[in-house]
Scaffold this motif. Sequence first.
Motif, short mmCIF file in Angstrom:
data_model
loop_
_atom_site.label_atom_id
_atom_site.label_comp_id
_atom_site.label_asym_id
_atom_site.label_seq_id
_atom_site.Cartn_x
_atom_site.Cartn_y
_atom_site.Cartn_z
N ARG A 24 90.35 -25.27 47.78
CA ARG A 24 91.60 -24.52 47.88
C ARG A 24 92.16 -24.24 46.48
N GLU A 35 85.96 -30.08 60.91
CA GLU A 35 84.92 -31.01 60.47
C GLU A 35 83.89 -31.34 61.55
N HIS A 79 87.84 -30.29 50.37
CA HIS A 79 88.57 -29.14 50.90
C HIS A 79 89.71 -28.75 49.96
N ASP A 80 90.46 -29.75 49.45
CA ASP A 80 91.57 -29.46 48.53
C ASP A 80 91.06 -28.89 47.21
N GLU A 84 84.06 -28.64 56.65
CA GLU A 84 83.98 -29.67 55.61
C GLU A 84 84.57 -30.98 56.15
N ASP A 85 83.83 -32.10 55.98
CA ASP A 85 84.32 -33.37 56.48
C ASP A 85 85.13 -34.14 55.43
N SER A 86 85.16 -33.67 54.19
CA SER A 86 85.88 -34.35 53.11
C SER A 86 87.19 -33.60 52.81
N THR A 87 88.32 -34.30 53.02
CA THR A 87 89.62 -33.70 52.71
C THR A 87 89.73 -33.41 51.22
N ARG A 109 90.49 -25.81 57.75
CA ARG A 109 89.38 -26.76 57.74
C ARG A 109 89.07 -27.28 59.13
#
Length: 372
Positions: free
Chosen positions: A26, A42, A22-23, A16-19, A40
């Motif tokens: 989670r 990217e 990703h959060d 996944e390139d989007s933090t 993660r």
Amino acid sequence: MQQLARPTAIQLLHLEDSTLDHDIVRQALRRAGLVCELTRVESLDGFVRALSREHYDAVLADYRLPGFTALDAWQAMQGIPALHWTPPFILLSGAIGETAAVNAIQLGMSDYLLKDDLGKLAHVIQRAMEVRQAQRERELAVEELAASEQRLARFAEHLQSSIEQERAAIAREIHDDIGGSLAAIQFDLSWISRHHSDPETLTHVQAATDMLRHAIGASQRIMMNLRPAILDQGLHAAIDWLAREFERRTGIRTTLRAILHDPDVRRDLQLTAYRTAQEALTNISKHARCSEVHIELSDAEGVLTLEIADNGQGIAAEEREKPRSFGLKGLQERARTVGGWLDISSRTGAGTSITLSIPLSPQSNPGLVEEA
């Protein structure tokens, strides 16, 4: 009090390139109560490095990433040498159409889920892991079955080779010991007949000579069955001898049609064909209740082919599947040891045809070798 063991955390790799996304994933997994560690990456290189270094129970992947897609990641995962066990691969994206998702599943990916439906993610992960584990167990079972079949084939080959060597040893003993003794007895009987003129004595000598002649013929026949020395004259001559002996012994009309262009067939292939004909004729004499047998032998198109057909009562399917019906099963295993195969065609009341086919091209495994 004894403390309960904490459940082992599921290792998840998140491409996944989007933090932020990703959060969110989670938090969704934490709310669902799934005990996991989410890592993660990217980039495609980072994805490959992560799978090469660590074990992951499942992969979550966005569909569109900078410079590549989840399809590229899937293809890269298939080519990782260090990856002995492919984890389930789940598409998790907000930018994928139904057609693309179906195509991904057809490629072998485990599942897909839209990012606005994360409440189902924990269930999707667990289900994908269970399905992948079941697939893995089936793969292991198939691998073990294949390995078991290979071990069985090697054992059958060793057994057949040992039998041929033992037959050759027994034939030599008959020739050297019994044959020598019978020759000595024949010499003594000839001496007695030359030096005695008493009619009663000569009658006994003649009777003993007749029995001796029968014993010599029987020992030669046994030696021929144990070690077919006639194969030294070629496969055609050996099969022809079998056919004539079978017709003489049983009274069943037997014809042989042979077209062999290459007389230098490997010894192990000749022995396999000879033993197949021998066993087939033995079965015919015991069970077929036929009046005619036709044998065809050829090496057309680079394949040694031997067919033995009778016009007898045939073999019922249940008879061929009997657990202790080892004759035909043994012939099939013998054919397999030299890279060939055995076909059996039979109908009740319409006779039976047994066809042996062996490619004549060089084999890496020489198969059965009869001891000289």
